[in-house]
Design an enzyme around this catalytic site. Structure first.
Site, mmCIF file in Angstrom:
data_model
loop_
_atom_site.group_PDB
_atom_site.id
_atom_site.type_symbol
_atom_site.label_atom_id
_atom_site.label_comp_id
_atom_site.label_asym_id
_atom_site.label_seq_id
_atom_site.Cartn_x
_atom_site.Cartn_y
_atom_site.Cartn_z
ATOM 1 N N HIS A 62 -5.535 5.144 0.359
ATOM 2 C CA HIS A 62 -4.508 5.877 0.821
ATOM 3 C C HIS A 62 -3.978 6.967 -0.242
ATOM 4 O O HIS A 62 -3.264 6.396 -0.994
ATOM 5 C CB HIS A 62 -3.551 5.038 1.563
ATOM 6 C CG HIS A 62 -3.683 4.043 2.406
ATOM 7 N ND1 HIS A 62 -3.671 4.246 3.683
ATOM 8 C CD2 HIS A 62 -4.345 2.697 2.363
ATOM 9 C CE1 HIS A 62 -4.154 3.098 4.451
ATOM 10 N NE2 HIS A 62 -4.496 2.083 3.637
ATOM 11 N N PHE A 63 -4.276 8.250 0.037
ATOM 12 C CA PHE A 63 -3.880 9.013 -1.176
ATOM 13 C C PHE A 63 -2.721 9.700 -0.697
ATOM 14 O O PHE A 63 -2.120 10.723 -1.628
ATOM 15 C CB PHE A 63 -5.021 9.986 -1.633
ATOM 16 C CG PHE A 63 -5.965 9.233 -2.490
ATOM 17 C CD1 PHE A 63 -5.713 8.035 -3.182
ATOM 18 C CD2 PHE A 63 -7.182 9.897 -2.694
ATOM 19 C CE1 PHE A 63 -6.601 7.271 -4.028
ATOM 20 C CE2 PHE A 63 -8.211 9.121 -3.613
ATOM 21 C CZ PHE A 63 -7.810 7.804 -4.413
ATOM 22 N N ARG A 64 -2.056 9.899 0.488
ATOM 23 C CA ARG A 64 -0.798 10.243 0.698
ATOM 24 C C ARG A 64 -0.599 11.689 0.864
ATOM 25 O O ARG A 64 0.550 12.275 1.141
ATOM 26 C CB ARG A 64 0.282 9.542 -0.108
ATOM 27 C CG ARG A 64 0.267 8.289 -0.656
ATOM 28 C CD ARG A 64 0.495 7.402 0.491
ATOM 29 N NE ARG A 64 0.720 6.000 0.231
ATOM 30 C CZ ARG A 64 0.621 5.034 1.190
ATOM 31 N NH1 ARG A 64 0.267 5.210 2.478
ATOM 32 N NH2 ARG A 64 0.758 3.848 0.817
ATOM 33 N N ASN A 94 -3.515 7.909 7.599
ATOM 34 C CA ASN A 94 -2.406 7.730 7.516
ATOM 35 C C ASN A 94 -1.326 8.515 6.944
ATOM 36 O O ASN A 94 -0.259 8.120 6.168
ATOM 37 C CB ASN A 94 -1.771 6.323 7.777
ATOM 38 C CG ASN A 94 -1.995 5.420 6.438
ATOM 39 O OD1 ASN A 94 -2.691 6.013 5.874
ATOM 40 N ND2 ASN A 94 -1.169 4.465 6.135
ATOM 41 N N HIS A 179 -8.291 -1.939 11.280
ATOM 42 C CA HIS A 179 -6.964 -2.898 10.718
ATOM 43 C C HIS A 179 -6.712 -3.391 11.802
ATOM 44 O O HIS A 179 -6.169 -3.261 12.838
ATOM 45 C CB HIS A 179 -5.564 -1.772 10.341
ATOM 46 C CG HIS A 179 -4.705 -2.639 9.967
ATOM 47 N ND1 HIS A 179 -4.189 -2.359 8.728
ATOM 48 C CD2 HIS A 179 -3.928 -3.437 10.500
ATOM 49 C CE1 HIS A 179 -3.062 -3.288 8.537
ATOM 50 N NE2 HIS A 179 -2.915 -3.932 9.344
ATOM 51 N N HIS A 233 -9.583 -5.280 4.983
ATOM 52 C CA HIS A 233 -8.804 -6.434 4.371
ATOM 53 C C HIS A 233 -8.717 -7.537 5.032
ATOM 54 O O HIS A 233 -7.574 -8.059 5.616
ATOM 55 C CB HIS A 233 -7.620 -5.974 4.229
ATOM 56 C CG HIS A 233 -6.854 -4.829 5.100
ATOM 57 N ND1 HIS A 233 -6.976 -5.078 6.504
ATOM 58 C CD2 HIS A 233 -6.470 -3.598 5.185
ATOM 59 C CE1 HIS A 233 -6.594 -4.059 7.216
ATOM 60 N NE2 HIS A 233 -6.146 -3.066 6.255
ATOM 61 N N ASP A 305 -7.805 -1.064 -0.861
ATOM 62 C CA ASP A 305 -6.565 -0.600 -0.097
ATOM 63 C C ASP A 305 -5.658 0.092 -0.686
ATOM 64 O O ASP A 305 -4.147 -0.470 -0.786
ATOM 65 C CB ASP A 305 -6.186 -1.917 0.783
ATOM 66 C CG ASP A 305 -5.197 -1.542 1.845
ATOM 67 O OD1 ASP A 305 -5.115 -0.371 2.234
ATOM 68 O OD2 ASP A 305 -4.543 -2.385 2.444
ATOM 69 N N HIS A 309 3.539 3.237 -3.185
ATOM 70 C CA HIS A 309 4.704 3.334 -2.935
ATOM 71 C C HIS A 309 5.463 3.135 -4.339
ATOM 72 O O HIS A 309 5.112 2.468 -5.038
ATOM 73 C CB HIS A 309 5.316 2.289 -1.994
ATOM 74 C CG HIS A 309 4.584 2.272 -0.820
ATOM 75 N ND1 HIS A 309 4.714 3.059 0.499
ATOM 76 C CD2 HIS A 309 3.888 1.205 -0.316
ATOM 77 C CE1 HIS A 309 4.161 2.529 1.370
ATOM 78 N NE2 HIS A 309 3.248 1.644 1.047
HETATM 79 O O1 DOR Z 1 -0.226 -2.506 3.290
HETATM 80 C C1 DOR Z 1 -0.645 -1.639 3.536
HETATM 81 N N1 DOR Z 1 -0.418 -0.470 3.321
HETATM 82 N N2 DOR Z 1 -1.405 -2.015 4.550
HETATM 83 C C2 DOR Z 1 -1.588 -0.670 5.464
HETATM 84 O O2 DOR Z 1 -2.601 -1.077 6.388
HETATM 85 C C3 DOR Z 1 -1.441 0.355 5.262
HETATM 86 C C4 DOR Z 1 -1.117 0.576 3.733
HETATM 87 C C5 DOR Z 1 -0.180 1.848 3.364
HETATM 88 O O3 DOR Z 1 -0.498 3.024 3.836
HETATM 89 O O4 DOR Z 1 0.636 1.858 2.851
#
Ligand code: DOR
Length: 444
Positions: A62-64, A94, A179, A233, A305, A309
């Site tokens: 997830h590179f945001r 996402n 997921h 996962h 995964d 944050h």
């Molecule tokens: O822990 C998680 N963080 N699980 C996910 O499915 C999404 C991911 C995130 O994008 O932060």
């Protein structure tokens, strides 16, 4: 450019499905042209003492970007990847906006151009609004497939109900990444995480039944639709027998976190930093993941995964704290340390982290140290002992759950299509990552 000089990696040991071999590797125009002693022509790069794995593919990051670049962006995320020996990344939808349309998808590809250190592909997210478009969207060049969130996690993507899931599975043919946590079960358990609850409750707040129920449902739906799925996962012992009985339709993945961190200790030591969805669970689940999952063969893929944050966000009191940890940079060092400890072989690791992700998603030219394949090579020193440190982490988030962990085995060079992108913990040159191509590209 035809006729470009060959580069020859000399003196290394290559990892192939039938074992480890001392062999030279010749490369021209980004492709492996010969393997073996006869390869010794052209410009030589001596890698005596090092081991050559097929380029690691981290097929769950997830590179945001766009939307949350203070946590990560496509430049820093792919820099983290190549520093960790990863050659290709498949990125999750996402973001903000979520990657649910051709416009949002093209925007990601454009943003990656000239900024991505690693080769890359993007998932399209399934939502109630784009179900009828998915068959077309999944064939966009650079698309690794469709991702379905059956349970809500970071972001807004969610397809929780069977009728909608059946429609998603009927729209398209490629393997869908899943997921699997059951949203109704998560809603029922939500009260357990009232304000003031401890993060140690996280494995009960998103309990094994939530994972099991969703995995059972998606396997049934996939079989009914004849649509292959890849369940991401995996965190529980309970799901493994179901997955073992569903190899006709499903593949499965787990993460270095689930194989390495253990509840309750990880929550005591790391607090909300260890919080991810689905949760890291106790040793009985972890032992089953190793025994039945890795050694028994039920798990097909290791993905990080990677879900950064910031520490400020993570410091919010549970359950307001967001779920996820950085991981793409530490995937390989952590797994090489498991190899050193005898928990899996290097051949099995190459299968889990390169050959199988390439195969199940249909990536072209990736996943093997073999003639005709891209010269994507993860070159490691199996004897290097290093300490993983927060200050090595390239993500703006700047931390790892493995800070202070001593590991044996370290990526020394990351070669992507014949070019060195990383050597001795430094990225080299400029970002040259390209979109990964897939067997479906151009199919109509
Ligand atoms: O822990 C998680 N963080 N699980 C996910 O499915 C999404 C991911 C995130 O994008 O932060």
């Amino acid at each position: 450019m035809p006729g470009a000089p060959e580069t020859v990696l000399t003196g290394g040991t290559i990892v192939t499905p039938d074992g480890l071999h001392r062999a030279d590797v010749a490369i021209r125009d980004g492709v492996i042209t010969a393997i073996g002693r006869e390869a010794r022509r052209g410009q030589q790069l001596d890698i005596t003492g090092l081991t050559v794995l097929p380029g690691v593919i981290d097929s769950q990051v997830h590179f945001r970007e766009p939307g949350f670049e203070h946590k990560e962006n496509l430049e820093s995320g792919t820099r983290a990847a190549v520093l960790g020996g990863v050659c290709s990344v498949f990125e999750m939808p996402n973001t903000l906006p979520p990657t649910t349309s051709a416009e949002a998808f093209d925007d990601k590809l454009r943003r990656a151009r000239g900024r991505a250190w690693a080769d890359h592909a993007f998932f399209v997210g399934a939502s109630h609004d784009n179900i009828d478009d998915l068959a077309e969207l999944e064939r966009l060049p650079g698309c690794s497939g469709v991702k379905i969130f059956m349970g809500s996690s970071t972001g807004t993507l969610l397809v929780p109900d069977d009728p909608s899931l059946a429609r998603v599975l009927a729209s398209g043919t490629r393997r869908c990444a899943i997921h699997a946590e059951d949203q109704d079960r998560l809603n029922e358990l939500k009260a357990l995480a009232s304000d003031g609850a401890s993060v140690e409750m996280h494995p009960q707040v998103r309990d094994p039944a939530a994972a099991l129920m969703a995995t059972r449902r998606i396997l049934d739906l996939a079989r009914a639709a004849g649509r292959p799925v890849h369940v991401l996962h995996i965190s529980t012992a309970d799901e493994l027998p179901l997955l073992a009985a569903a190899k006709d339709i499903a593949t499965a993945e787990t993460t270095p976190n689930h194989l390495t961190l253990t509840a309750p200790q990880c929550y005591v030591e790391l607090g909300t930093r260890a919080q991810m969805n689905p949760p890291v669970r106790d040793k009985s689940h972890q032992d089953a993941l190793w025994e039945h999952g890795i050694r028994g063969g039920v798990i097909d893929v290791i993905g990080s995964d990677h879900a950064p944050h910031t520490l400020e966000e993570k410091a919010l009191p549970y359950p307001k704290s967001p779920a996820g940890m950085p991981g793409t940079q530490t995937l390989l060092p952590v797994m090489l340390d498991h190899v050193h400890r005898g928990r899996l072989t290097l051949e099995r690791l190459a299968d889990l982290a390169s050959a199988t992700p390439a195969r199940i998603y249909g990536a072209r030219g990736k996943g093997a140290v073999a003639v005709g394949y891209d010269a994507d090579l993860t070159i490691v020193d199996l004897n290097a002992e290093r300490t993983i440190r927060n200050d090595w982490i390239a993500s703006p988030a700047g931390w790892t759950p493995f800070d202070g962990k001593i590991v044996r085995g370290w990526p020394i060079m990351t070669m992507i299509r014949g070019r060195l992108a990383m050597r001795e913990d430094e990225v080299l040159g400029t970002p040259m990552g390209q979109p990964v191509t897939f067997a479906t590209d151009g199919d109509g």
